[in-house]
Design an enzyme around this catalytic site. Structure first.
Site, mmCIF file in Angstrom:
data_model
loop_
_atom_site.group_PDB
_atom_site.id
_atom_site.type_symbol
_atom_site.label_atom_id
_atom_site.label_comp_id
_atom_site.label_asym_id
_atom_site.label_seq_id
_atom_site.Cartn_x
_atom_site.Cartn_y
_atom_site.Cartn_z
ATOM 1 N N SER A 1 1.140 -1.510 -0.101
ATOM 2 C CA SER A 1 0.304 -0.107 -0.278
ATOM 3 C C SER A 1 0.884 1.434 0.324
ATOM 4 C CB SER A 1 -0.386 -0.102 1.072
ATOM 5 O OG SER A 1 -1.847 0.897 1.681
ATOM 6 N N HIS B 1 -7.405 -5.342 0.145
ATOM 7 C CA HIS B 1 -6.330 -5.096 0.281
ATOM 8 C C HIS B 1 -5.128 -5.194 0.753
ATOM 9 C CE1 HIS B 1 -4.564 -0.920 -1.190
ATOM 10 N NE2 HIS B 1 -3.721 -0.670 0.395
ATOM 11 N N ASP C 1 -10.079 -4.517 -5.027
ATOM 12 C CA ASP C 1 -9.569 -3.633 -4.441
ATOM 13 C C ASP C 1 -10.587 -2.315 -4.303
ATOM 14 O OD1 ASP C 1 -7.841 -2.210 -2.478
ATOM 15 O OD2 ASP C 1 -6.354 -3.064 -3.328
#
Length: 272
Positions: free
Chosen positions: A94, A244, A216
């Site tokens: 991320s 995610h 996602d």
């Protein structure tokens, strides 16, 4: 300052290259536990917590320094210089994917390759760019987080994790969010969701694996496709997974993609 204490660093394994595993917002290094041990049998692995997260030294948190992703990237540069042996590969989940990108641009000699898990260079839609959120969505998200961080965590963590068949993972992510100091989390969320690193992408010349999930909420497939067009030496792999955090909800598929990418870089690792 002692880097080991500052970032709660754990080094395991030995091999021809060093893999640095960096967690995302609201998480800590424990989120890599489904994948990292197998890599420690073939490579040197470095786990660490971003300052303000996990068991990092909270006294090292400086709201000015960490008011942008560049502050975290500076820490990654220090960690890479201190702990790498042989070629280094940065595995960032991320927001840490962009932190790794910025660290690379600060010192291109440090990392031979990057693995970006669920990355996004910009979360906000703008013109032809689709980041997944309108600016008003992000502003509303941040306002809710500011006013009721624990409530926001309880509502958002299951949506972020996805993995409807593994509800225990959503509980774990909720608990991780709730363990984070609320004031630090609020600032990190603002820094994360308002970041825009699109202009930096063409400058990153290292081989890069973009690992996206097919469904996602935070980083839609269109974002991965944009990254693949903008990063000069990138490979996009979309795995069939909801959520995610594929390193937790689909570690086998994630490892397969990473192994294929590392092998393409001539890095097979040595079984120990």
């Amino acid at each position: 300052m002692d880097l080991q204490k500052k970032h709660n660093v754990h080094v395991q394994g030995d091999g021809p290259a060093t893999l640095f595993f960096a967690h995302g917002f609201g998480c800590d290094q424990n989120m890599w536990r489904f994948m990292q041990p197998a890599y420690a049998r073939r490579f040197r692995t470095v786990l660490f917590d971003l300052v303000g997260s996990g068991n990092s030294d909270l006294s090292a948190y400086d709201p000015v320094k960490y008011g942008s992703l560049h502050g975290y990237a500076g820490d990654v540069v220090e960690l890479a210089r201190a702990y790498r042996q042989g070629p280094a590969i940065f595995v960032g989940h991320s927001v840490s994917a962009m932190i790794g990108l910025l660290a690379h641009l600060k010192d291109p000699s440090l990392f031979a390759a990057h693995v970006m898990v669920g990355p996004s260079p910009c979360y906000i839609n703008e013109g032809d760019y689709f980041g997944g959120f309108e600016r008003s969505d992000i502003e509303s998200l941040l306002e809710t987080l500011e006013s009721n961080y624990l409530g926001w965590s309880s509502n958002m963590a299951p949506a972020i994790m996805g993995a409807p068949g593994q509800p225990e993972l959503a509980v774990e992510l909720t608990n991780s969010f709730c363990r984070t100091d609320p004031e630090i989390a609020k600032q990190f969320a603002r820094v994360t969701f308002l970041s825009d690193n699109r202009a930096d992408l063409p400058r990153m010349d290292a081989p890069t694996l973009i690992l996206q999930c097919s469904d996602d909420l935070i980083a839609p497939v269109a974002v991965g496709e944009y990254l693949a067009r903008q990063l000069p030496r990138s490979t996009l792999v979309v795995i069939d997974n909801q959520g995610h955090c594929p390193h937790m909800s689909a570690p086998g598929a994630s490892s397969d993609a990473i192994d294929t990418f590392l092998a393409a870089q001539g890095l097979h690792g040595s079984m120990t």
